[in-house]
Design a protein around this motif. Structure first.
Motif, PDB file in Angstrom:
ATOM      1  N   LEU A 240       0.835  -1.206   0.000  1.00  9.01           N
ATOM      2  CA  LEU A 240       0.000   0.000   0.000  1.00  9.01           C
ATOM      3  C   LEU A 240       0.868   1.254   0.000  1.00  9.01           C
ATOM      4  O   LEU A 240       0.634   2.196  -0.768  1.00  9.01           O
ATOM      5  CB  LEU A 240      -0.926  -0.033   1.215  1.00  9.01           C
ATOM      6  N   ASP A 241       1.881   1.274   0.855  1.00  7.38           N
ATOM      7  CA  ASP A 241       2.790   2.421   0.915  1.00  7.38           C
ATOM      8  C   ASP A 241       3.507   2.621  -0.424  1.00  7.38           C
ATOM      9  O   ASP A 241       3.684   3.756  -0.883  1.00  7.38           O
ATOM     10  CB  ASP A 241       3.840   2.214   2.010  1.00  7.38           C
ATOM     11  N   GLY A 244       1.292   4.337  -2.895  1.00  7.24           N
ATOM     12  CA  GLY A 244       1.199   5.766  -2.615  1.00  7.24           C
ATOM     13  C   GLY A 244       2.453   6.520  -2.994  1.00  7.24           C
ATOM     14  O   GLY A 244       2.386   7.647  -3.507  1.00  7.24           O
ATOM     15  N   ASP A 245       3.606   5.908  -2.778  1.00  6.33           N
ATOM     16  CA  ASP A 245       4.866   6.569  -3.119  1.00  6.33           C
ATOM     17  C   ASP A 245       5.059   6.641  -4.633  1.00  6.33           C
ATOM     18  O   ASP A 245       5.608   7.608  -5.154  1.00  6.33           O
ATOM     19  CB  ASP A 245       6.032   5.841  -2.460  1.00  6.33           C
ATOM     20  N   GLN A 246       4.601   5.638  -5.364  1.00  3.01           N
ATOM     21  CA  GLN A 246       4.718   5.663  -6.818  1.00  3.01           C
ATOM     22  C   GLN A 246       3.825   6.738  -7.424  1.00  3.01           C
ATOM     23  O   GLN A 246       4.124   7.280  -8.496  1.00  3.01           O
ATOM     24  CB  GLN A 246       4.375   4.304  -7.421  1.00  3.01           C
ATOM     25  N   ALA A 247       2.726   7.074  -6.741  1.00  3.88           N
ATOM     26  CA  ALA A 247       1.819   8.109  -7.247  1.00  3.88           C
ATOM     27  C   ALA A 247       2.530   9.439  -7.447  1.00  3.88           C
ATOM     28  O   ALA A 247       2.061  10.296  -8.204  1.00  3.88           O
ATOM     29  CB  ALA A 247       0.640   8.274  -6.287  1.00  3.88           C
ATOM     30  N   LEU A 248       3.662   9.630  -6.780  1.00  6.87           N
ATOM     31  CA  LEU A 248       4.404  10.881  -6.898  1.00  6.87           C
ATOM     32  C   LEU A 248       5.139  11.000  -8.231  1.00  6.87           C
ATOM     33  O   LEU A 248       5.788  12.017  -8.492  1.00  6.87           O
ATOM     34  CB  LEU A 248       5.380  11.012  -5.739  1.00  6.87           C
ATOM     35  N   ALA A 249       5.003  10.000  -9.091  1.00 10.84           N
ATOM     36  CA  ALA A 249       5.503  10.137 -10.459  1.00 10.84           C
ATOM     37  C   ALA A 249       4.732  11.230 -11.189  1.00 10.84           C
ATOM     38  O   ALA A 249       5.226  11.805 -12.161  1.00 10.84           O
ATOM     39  CB  ALA A 249       5.382   8.819 -11.207  1.00 10.84           C
TER      40      ALA A 249
END
Length: 312
Positions: A240-241, A244-249
């Motif tokens: 899950l984390d 969320g961190d990949q969404a910052l692409a």
């Protein structure tokens, strides 16, 4: 294939898991090409606009932070970002009155249900995708992460803890909204009793409780009276984390993200390494199946640890 936003405003209230302070957060529909933008309203009433993109990310271990950690910033955004990314929300303004998002019950389920209730609206602009063209990897202190070409958005996450309640766990799946809601959204953040006093002394985990975290004793006992939500809840939360961190692409990623013993800092470094290599990816408007899957070699490393939405 088109950009999307939410159907109506959604309001949340709760406390930050690290600062323990009350926070109000609102998701507001946004125009095409807005992306995810935080509007932080500070104590003086000043508004700070912070785009949720890799270039604005501070490298932290305990949570994902955008902005200047010594000034205008928003922390612990990973659960919200994972929900938006998994649900296909491209454009939204996140209005917030504190430096940390509300922890809710330690996962992304509340955000998912609220977004489903508000609905998702298609917008008149093509969505952009980042397609991974060649492997990119990073290593740090026995941890490893890499991006590889893949016909979809896939996560392969492996963790390895000495604590007997966790041990080695692996989660591998292509990301869909349905799979995220079913398999990942309810997986809670976790921690160890042995670390609590150290974190409190450092000013962290002040809002943590058995209502929003899975807490483990040194002998492997899960202290929470209700136990685990999934048998492998720990690796599911790490996944899950990572979502969320990949969404910052800032765009949808077509590729496979793999990590061994990773966390927020490693996730951020891997994404930065990918974005820094212009030969490793291309930006497209239409997902395609023309990229052949790459045979995955095994990762080799040394093992080492009051809220509620209101839809308006």
């Amino acid at each position: 294939m088109f950009q999307q936003t939410i159907g109506s405003r959604i309001d949340f209230a709760g406390v930050g898991v690290h600062g323990g302070l009350p926070v109000k957060l609102a998701l507001i529909p946004a125009e095409v090409n807005t992306g995810v933008v935080f509007h932080l309203v500070d104590k003086r009433g000043m508004l700070h606009e912070i785009k949720a993109v890799s270039a604005n990310t501070a490298l932290m271990d305990l949570s994902t932070v955008v902005g200047d950690p010594r000034g205008a910033h928003v922390a612990t955004i990973e659960h919200l970002m994972a929900a938006l990314y998994a649900m296909g929300v491209d454009n939204v303004v996140v209005r917030i009155d504190a430096h940390e998002t509300p922890i809710m019950d330690g996962c992304a389920e509340t955000y998912i249900k609220a977004i489903e209730a508000a609905g998702i609206v298609s917008q008149p602009a093509k969505r952009r995708y980042l397609r991974v063209l060649k492997p990119v990897s990073v290593e740090m202190n026995g941890m490893r992460a890499e991006y590889r070409p893949h016909n979809g958005t896939r996560f392969e996450i492996e963790i390895d803890f000495a604590n007997p309640a966790i041990g080695r766990q692996v989660y591998e799946a292509d990301l869909t909204a349905e799979r995220f809601a079913r398999d990942l959204s309810r997986a809670r953040t976790f921690g160890f009793m042995a670390d609590v006093e150290r974190l409190w002394a450092a000013g962290y985990a002040l809002g943590s409780s058995l209502e929003n975290s899975v807490v483990l004793a040194e002998d492997g006992r899960v202290i929470n009276p209700d136990g685990l939500r999934y048998a492998d809840e720990f690796v599911r939360h790490k996944t899950l984390d990572a979502v969320g961190d990949q969404a910052l692409a800032g765009v949808r990623v077509l590729g496979c993200y793999r990590s061994y013993r990773g966390g927020h800092k490693l996730n951020a470094l891997a994404l930065q390494a990918l974005l820094a290599d212009r030969r490793a990816y291309e930006i497209v408007e239409m997902p395609s199946r023309r990229v052949d899957p790459v045979r995955h070699a095994p990762l080799v490393a040394v093992a080492a640890p009051a809220y509620g939405p209101q839809v308006l």
